[in-house]
Design a protein around this motif. Structure first.
Motif, mmCIF file in Angstrom:
data_model
loop_
_atom_site.group_PDB
_atom_site.id
_atom_site.type_symbol
_atom_site.label_atom_id
_atom_site.label_comp_id
_atom_site.label_asym_id
_atom_site.label_seq_id
_atom_site.Cartn_x
_atom_site.Cartn_y
_atom_site.Cartn_z
ATOM 1 N N PRO A 27 38.825 32.256 41.693
ATOM 2 C CA PRO A 27 38.899 33.484 42.497
ATOM 3 C C PRO A 27 37.896 33.426 43.648
ATOM 4 N N ILE A 75 36.290 35.878 44.963
ATOM 5 C CA ILE A 75 35.163 36.788 44.802
ATOM 6 C C ILE A 75 34.217 36.188 43.774
ATOM 7 N N PHE A 135 30.812 37.553 32.783
ATOM 8 C CA PHE A 135 32.024 38.308 33.021
ATOM 9 C C PHE A 135 33.235 37.391 32.974
ATOM 10 N N ILE A 176 53.566 32.665 37.771
ATOM 11 C CA ILE A 176 52.460 33.618 37.584
ATOM 12 C C ILE A 176 51.846 33.463 36.205
ATOM 13 N N LYS A 231 47.160 53.721 45.778
ATOM 14 C CA LYS A 231 45.921 53.249 46.385
ATOM 15 C C LYS A 231 45.254 54.445 47.052
ATOM 16 N N ASP A 263 35.668 49.150 37.021
ATOM 17 C CA ASP A 263 35.394 47.711 37.043
ATOM 18 C C ASP A 263 33.905 47.421 37.108
ATOM 19 N N GLU A 321 35.467 43.771 42.647
ATOM 20 C CA GLU A 321 36.830 43.971 42.148
ATOM 21 C C GLU A 321 37.117 42.920 41.130
ATOM 22 N N LEU A 322 37.822 43.267 40.096
ATOM 23 C CA LEU A 322 38.268 42.257 39.149
ATOM 24 C C LEU A 322 39.277 41.371 39.858
ATOM 25 N N PRO A 323 39.206 40.059 39.644
ATOM 26 C CA PRO A 323 40.189 39.194 40.287
ATOM 27 C C PRO A 323 41.581 39.567 39.813
ATOM 28 N N TYR A 376 47.856 39.261 38.502
ATOM 29 C CA TYR A 376 49.200 39.073 39.046
ATOM 30 C C TYR A 376 49.090 39.068 40.555
ATOM 31 N N VAL A 377 49.368 37.938 41.140
ATOM 32 C CA VAL A 377 49.263 37.815 42.587
ATOM 33 C C VAL A 377 50.546 38.338 43.201
ATOM 34 N N ASN A 396 53.835 38.210 49.320
ATOM 35 C CA ASN A 396 55.224 38.099 49.757
ATOM 36 C C ASN A 396 55.319 36.980 50.765
ATOM 37 N N THR A 427 58.435 35.527 51.584
ATOM 38 C CA THR A 427 59.839 35.294 51.875
ATOM 39 C C THR A 427 60.240 36.127 53.088
ATOM 40 N N ASN A 465 54.407 48.723 51.573
ATOM 41 C CA ASN A 465 53.483 49.031 50.501
ATOM 42 C C ASN A 465 53.430 50.500 50.168
#
Lengths: 527, 295
Positions: A48, A50, A56, A301, A501, A513, B57-59, B62-63, B66, B68, B76
């Motif tokens: 990652p 970050i 962690f 994924i 968001k 977090d 932020e937590l990584p 699920y990436v 997009n 395509t 969004n």
């Protein structure tokens, strides 16, 4: 053939998934073993971007285990209705229908806690688009609010913080209070009169804290707050009743600062929410039920797995009956009891992402009301002394209200709301009498105490979604400054729920977090 | 949808190329602020950049990238709730229609009085305020002049006010009686160094928050304030006038919601050194006269 449930997206492995699959339940059955699998097991591990601290990373790599929470119980059916079903008469008395006439059994968004945060969130969720079809239920244990932090609060409104998010939230709080009479009014419903006293906040700083005060002032003015810095001489000129010994610098709020009546704001939110169709349930939360939800394998994924999704809450009514409410999303706004209730959802009882509990616990704070005939008079802002004691004027008859946050080893017990008057004699009165010589001759009239929803981690609010229980949101832990931020927090939670968001104020730094990653976000207090 | 792998790769590469082009485009030229404005009143400083703040932020597991061609059509934002908002925007009940009408009127008022930064930068704060007030039916008097500047009721133009920044014009008195000034409109009246005289008589939208704004802005210079017939003002707003240390004359009257008004005024007279409050009757004078029976 196919090794997963047939949906349109699954047949196109080149499309990356743009929607959340977690809330959908599939039954996965494998018909054959020789299909190509698009997993990333043999790929190199993705680092990652970050920076992640090592302990962690171990948490993330380890498995998150959610312990079994509550046993499923059959929904309560009234015996008369049961007999109707046995007789074959269905319809209004059908237990299988949702919207049970006697108790709501399902909702879209469940809000635990009916204080200022819960009512604000309920109002914001429902006011978006009038009849937007969202079914919102607020579970409040005590509708008379005898022990709620909201109504026992001193009711201050200030923009003098050191974190930009806090400042922006308070600025919006002031704007909302100004428009509250119009926004919270409805047909046959008059908006609340919040009784805002625009007298400002005055923070005093010694030599050590002057630099921090100046830095805070710069940030506050850059975000639009109107704060004035005063030297000791100017302070004495402006407020002749103050004793400026030891004070190097002071900051006075000129606009949008003061105090207001929390009870009327709470009632305003609550009545407007009721008018818009929010249901308030008088019950105590006693457990959560989860359901094993299978996340199907997504090519490129990850593999398929299952996680325990929060599905249902068990509440106990006043007569001891336990009922259940199904929900799609749950918001934790229970104030001082939030840590205890979050444990019922497994937060703090599992491993991995569920290892850290919500660090919010009740802390008792005292407020004392006294009469001082030689006090400051009309022009008395809410003054916060260098020692941490504060006082403000109450009414026009020479009464003042004062308090102080105790040090860590003097914390009073939280079993009840009894007041300790020796704390006033030993801690509060000496400080305020030193600062205002007119307070040497006073008569203590009354006192009360209330709970802070104290965030033991960094004394700032926890606002956001839990990383494991993705349908569980937090809006708690404000440690004494939650009342003024309630409108902004309500709007933020509404944005999270409806848009996914933050749109107006970016509160991502206040997410849960930071508790897992052990990165506190402290408010720089003035010394 | 049947699409060949080579065509798909072509689309992906095209998308990447398009994105890389837009990111290296040259920046638009920054507009040059007028050189005439010398007063550097509060410009909004840019908030600290995001990189300076540590956002943890937590990584993302699920990436959701997009890559395509279909990504060009995705968005969004959640349009579902927006559709419901638009559908339910106007409630066709008598109360709902009245509410919608009131909202339109308020919006119109707000848009007519919003703070325009360019006007203040170009004209300087004093002249900008003068233009703002005179155009909306108010009167302004400058320091050193004796005449009130007002708008000719027949014409739309303000001939007696300079249209460029002139340093010697300092607003000393502003007469805003019977204007429909709102809280957001008062933001246009900031940064005036010498304002001594202010009349808000008969303004229906002035309430405690507006008085808070006025006393915060002009606490050091105002000497005369007239708030007769402002119906929304309560005693808390009048008490907040204790922040104005130089106030010499305060004219009250016609505040139905102000309770304990006499007590607040007595306390104001204690605190403010030179104040005279007109329009307040502390006690009924006739009660002080000896009664007829005694004589």
């Amino acid at each position: 053939m196919f090794n997963r449930a047939v949906t349109a997206a699954q047949l196109k492995p080149w499309l990356k998934f743009n929607y959340i699959l977690k809330n959908v339940t599939f039954t996965v059955r494998s018909f054959c073993n020789s299909c190509p699998r698009y997993s990333n097991k043999d790929d190199e591990p993705v680092k990652p971007s970050i920076l992640v601290p090592e302990d962690f990373q171990a948490e993330l790599d380890g498995e998150t285990y959610c312990p079994p929470l509550a046993q499923p119980i059959k929904p309560h059916v009234h015996p008369i209705k049961k007999s109707f079903d046995l007789l074959g008469i269905t319809g209004r008395n059908d237990p299988k229908t949702h919207n049970n006439l006697y108790f709501p059994r399902h909702c879209d968004i469940l809000i635990i806690g009916g204080g200022i945060m819960g009512c604000s969130i309920a109002y914001w969720l429902k006011q978006r688009g009038h009849d937007n079809g969202l079914r919102v239920i607020v579970v409040e244990q005590d509708p008379s609010y005898t022990r709620a932090s909201t109504v026992l609060s001193v009711g201050g409104l200030r923009q003098q913080f050191s974190l930009p998010e806090n400042i922006e939230m308070s600025l919006y709080g002031a704007e909302f209070l100004r428009k509250s009479k119009k926004l919270l009014s409805g047909e046959g419903l008059e908006g609340p009169d919040v009784q805002f006293h625009p007298f400002g906040y005055l923070f005093l700083a010694t030599e050590k804290g002057a630099d921090q005060l100046i830095a805070n002032h710069k940030l506050q003015t850059s975000l639009g707050a109107k704060i004035q810095l005063l030297s000791a001489n100017k302070l004495k000129q402006k407020f002749p009743w103050i004793n400026t010994d030891g004070v190097e610098l002071a900051s006075l709020g000129l606009e949008n600062e003061g105090w207001f009546d929390p009870w009327s704001l709470l009632n305003g939110f609550r009545n407007k929410a009721l008018e818009m169709g929010v249901e308030f349930v008088k019950a105590e939360t006693v457990g959560f039920e989860t359901q094993e939800t299978i996340v199907p394998e997504q090519p490129g994924i990850g593999d398929s797995g299952c996680y325990h999704k929060l599905k249902r809450v068990h509440v106990r009514l006043h007569d001891g009956d336990i009922r259940t409410i199904d929900f799609s999303k749950c918001v934790m706004a229970a104030g001082a009891q939030s840590g205890k209730v979050s444990k019922l959802a497994g937060i703090g009882l599992g491993t991995g992402l569920l290892r850290n509990a919500l660090p919010v616990e009740p802390r008792k704070r005292y407020v004392y009301c006294f009469h001082a005939p030689e006090g400051p008079g009309l022009d008395c802002p809410l003054t916060v002394d260098t020692t941490g004691s504060y006082f403000r004027r109450e009414g026009l008859g020479g009464h003042y209200v004062a308090g102080k946050s105790p040090t860590a080893n003097e914390e009073p017990g939280v079993a009840n709301l009894d007041v300790d008057y020796t704390f006033f004699d030993q801690q509060v009165w000496p400080d305020v009498a030193l600062r205002v010589p007119g307070f040497e001759n006073i008569k203590l009239k009354s006192a009360w105490s209330g709970y802070y929803d104290y965030n033991t981690f960094d004394q700032n609010g926890v606002i956001g979604i839990h990383p494991y229980h993705t349908n569980f949101l937090f809006a708690t832990g404000f440690s004494g400054h939650g009342l003024q931020q309630a409108p902004a927090v309500g709007r933020a939670i509404m944005e999270l729920v409806l848009e996914g968001k933050f749109l107006t104020i970016d509160l991502s730094r206040f997410a849960f977090d930071r508790v897992i990653a052990n990165q506190p976000v402290f408010e720089q207090n003035i010394v | 949808m049947a699409i060949s792998y080579s065509r798909l790769t072509h689309l992906r590469l095209a998308e990447k190329f398009r994105r890389s082009c837009t990111s290296t485009s040259s920046q638009r030229p920054v507009p040059v602020s007028s050189q005439i404005s010398k007063i550097d009143h509060k410009k909004m400083m840019k908030p600290e950049k995001k990189e300076d703040r540590v956002i943890y932020e937590l990584p993302k597991v699920y990436v959701e990238e997009n890559t395509t061609g279909l990504a060009l059509f995705s968005s969004n934002t959640n349009y579902g709730i927006k559709v419901i908002e638009v559908m339910n925007a106007i409630k066709f009940t008598p109360y709902g229609l009245r509410q919608t009408w009131d909202l339109f009127q308020e919006d119109k008022l707000l848009r007519s009085q919003i703070y325009i930064k360019e006007r203040a930068e170009f004209l300087g704060p004093e002249l900008a305020t003068a233009h703002f007030l005179c155009f909306r039916g108010g009167k302004v008097r400058f320091h050193g002049q004796e005449d009130w500047i007002t708008q000719d009721p027949d014409s739309d133009m303000l001939t007696s006010l300079p249209k460029f920044y002139v340093e010697s014009y300092k607003v000393e008195a502003a007469d805003c009686s019977k204007m429909t000034l709102i809280y957001e409109g008062l933001e246009n009246m900031k940064n005036m160094e010498n304002l001594k005289w202010l009349s808000l008589e008969g303004c229906p939208h002035i309430d405690d928050w507006c008085l808070d704004r006025i006393s915060g802005e002009y606490g050091n210079t105002l000497e005369y304030l007239d708030i007769r017939n402002c119906h929304r003002v309560t005693d808390k707003g009048i008490a907040s006038l204790s922040k104005m240390k130089k106030l010499k004359t305060l004219i009250l009257g016609g505040h139905p919601e102000a309770k304990n008004l006499e007590l607040v005024c007595l306390m104001l007279e204690d605190i403010l050194p030179e104040i005279t409050i007109r329009g307040i009757v502390y006690c009924d004078e006739s009660l002080l006269k000896p009664s007829e029976a005694k004589e």
